[in-house]
Scaffold this motif. Sequence first.
Motif, mmCIF file in Angstrom:
data_model
loop_
_atom_site.group_PDB
_atom_site.id
_atom_site.type_symbol
_atom_site.label_atom_id
_atom_site.label_comp_id
_atom_site.label_asym_id
_atom_site.label_seq_id
_atom_site.Cartn_x
_atom_site.Cartn_y
_atom_site.Cartn_z
ATOM 1 N N SER A 201 -17.648 48.840 -78.442
ATOM 2 C CA SER A 201 -18.665 48.385 -77.346
ATOM 3 C C SER A 201 -18.358 47.375 -76.902
ATOM 4 C CB SER A 201 -19.918 49.165 -77.494
ATOM 5 O OG SER A 201 -20.402 47.961 -77.193
ATOM 6 N N ALA A 202 -17.991 45.633 -77.877
ATOM 7 C CA ALA A 202 -18.085 44.401 -77.310
ATOM 8 C C ALA A 202 -16.340 44.585 -76.831
ATOM 9 C CB ALA A 202 -17.716 43.840 -78.318
ATOM 10 N N ARG A 203 -15.635 45.338 -77.141
ATOM 11 C CA ARG A 203 -14.636 44.941 -76.044
ATOM 12 C C ARG A 203 -14.413 45.926 -74.725
ATOM 13 N NH1 ARG A 203 -9.510 50.005 -77.342
ATOM 14 N NH2 ARG A 203 -11.803 50.898 -76.560
ATOM 15 N N ASN A 204 -14.972 46.931 -74.371
ATOM 16 C CA ASN A 204 -15.353 47.636 -73.100
ATOM 17 C C ASN A 204 -15.847 46.608 -72.627
ATOM 18 O OD1 ASN A 204 -14.103 49.391 -74.208
ATOM 19 N ND2 ASN A 204 -15.985 50.762 -74.695
ATOM 20 N N THR A 205 -17.307 46.496 -73.222
ATOM 21 C CA THR A 205 -18.033 44.881 -72.289
ATOM 22 C C THR A 205 -16.997 43.806 -71.519
ATOM 23 O OG1 THR A 205 -20.187 45.718 -73.379
ATOM 24 C CG2 THR A 205 -20.439 43.959 -72.164
ATOM 25 N N LEU A 206 -16.582 43.325 -72.683
ATOM 26 C CA LEU A 206 -15.692 42.183 -72.150
ATOM 27 C C LEU A 206 -14.932 42.124 -70.820
ATOM 28 C CD1 LEU A 206 -15.497 40.499 -75.471
ATOM 29 C CD2 LEU A 206 -16.786 39.428 -73.719
ATOM 30 N N LEU A 207 -13.861 43.724 -70.948
ATOM 31 C CA LEU A 207 -12.798 43.848 -70.173
ATOM 32 C C LEU A 207 -13.631 44.438 -68.777
ATOM 33 C CD1 LEU A 207 -10.323 46.318 -73.025
ATOM 34 C CD2 LEU A 207 -9.898 44.252 -71.551
ATOM 35 N N GLU A 208 -15.003 44.650 -68.713
ATOM 36 C CA GLU A 208 -15.315 45.416 -67.379
ATOM 37 C C GLU A 208 -16.290 44.030 -67.045
ATOM 38 O OE1 GLU A 208 -19.281 47.588 -66.511
ATOM 39 O OE2 GLU A 208 -18.378 48.046 -68.748
ATOM 40 N N GLU A 209 -16.778 42.912 -67.809
ATOM 41 C CA GLU A 209 -17.197 41.685 -66.842
ATOM 42 C C GLU A 209 -15.651 40.636 -66.893
ATOM 43 O OE1 GLU A 209 -20.062 39.725 -70.311
ATOM 44 O OE2 GLU A 209 -21.527 41.464 -70.098
ATOM 45 N N SER A 210 -15.224 41.266 -66.796
ATOM 46 C CA SER A 210 -13.918 39.983 -66.480
ATOM 47 C C SER A 210 -12.839 40.745 -64.764
ATOM 48 C CB SER A 210 -12.783 40.860 -67.662
ATOM 49 O OG SER A 210 -12.002 41.688 -66.891
ATOM 50 N N GLN A 211 -13.744 41.835 -64.757
ATOM 51 C CA GLN A 211 -12.936 42.227 -63.617
ATOM 52 C C GLN A 211 -13.719 42.203 -62.568
ATOM 53 O OE1 GLN A 211 -13.534 46.767 -64.072
ATOM 54 N NE2 GLN A 211 -12.102 47.026 -65.350
#
Length: 211
Positions: A201-211
């Motif tokens: 969940s943390a990984r997906n959130t950070l990757l999503e926010e970087s887009q």
Amino acid sequence: MTDRTTAGIDWPAGFERTPADEREPYPGDLSPTRKESFQSVVEELERWGATSVEIDTESQHYADRPNIPHQHDKPDDVGVVARFRREDEHADEGYAIACDRWETQRENARAIALYARRMRLAERCGVTTANSTFATARLLPADEEDAIVATGRVEQEPHEVLGVSPDAPDAVVKGAFRELVKDAHADHGGNGEHTVSELKSARNTLLEESQ
């Protein structure tokens, strides 16, 4: 509406309090000021679909900023309660999130804000739904209440979960995830601080926010 310009906290009925001698310093990010911590409770809850947010503490609150307790108050009871309603629910249905796990009002307000933020982001990632969580926070009729309690385990920001900076590049985020998931995986004894689901969940959130 509750008069929060007078001292005294209205803790949700039936909820067990944290004994004062069991409270601990908040181990998460405390960069926000006291004022910012309380403001973030309102902001995060409203982003989560809450309306009519009211923050209750033992302190007196400013008349022109009713969700902010007086800056120099040092109350014995450091608990914080956030009451709110939902846009898609009946007007007479209320909800609450409460926290008294940490040593100061600022810390407890911060914990509630982070809890609301994590739940909102989890919903966006498809991990859970806000409805199931809000249901457990509904205040029952009369004097019976049920509240979400932001106590126990600390709710951390996604970058704190992975141990990276908030603006870490995608490659760093993915690398940190790969290392941490080894410790969390059952094949390695599951000795990590976070579960595989939390790390994902943390990984997906950070990757999503970087887009």
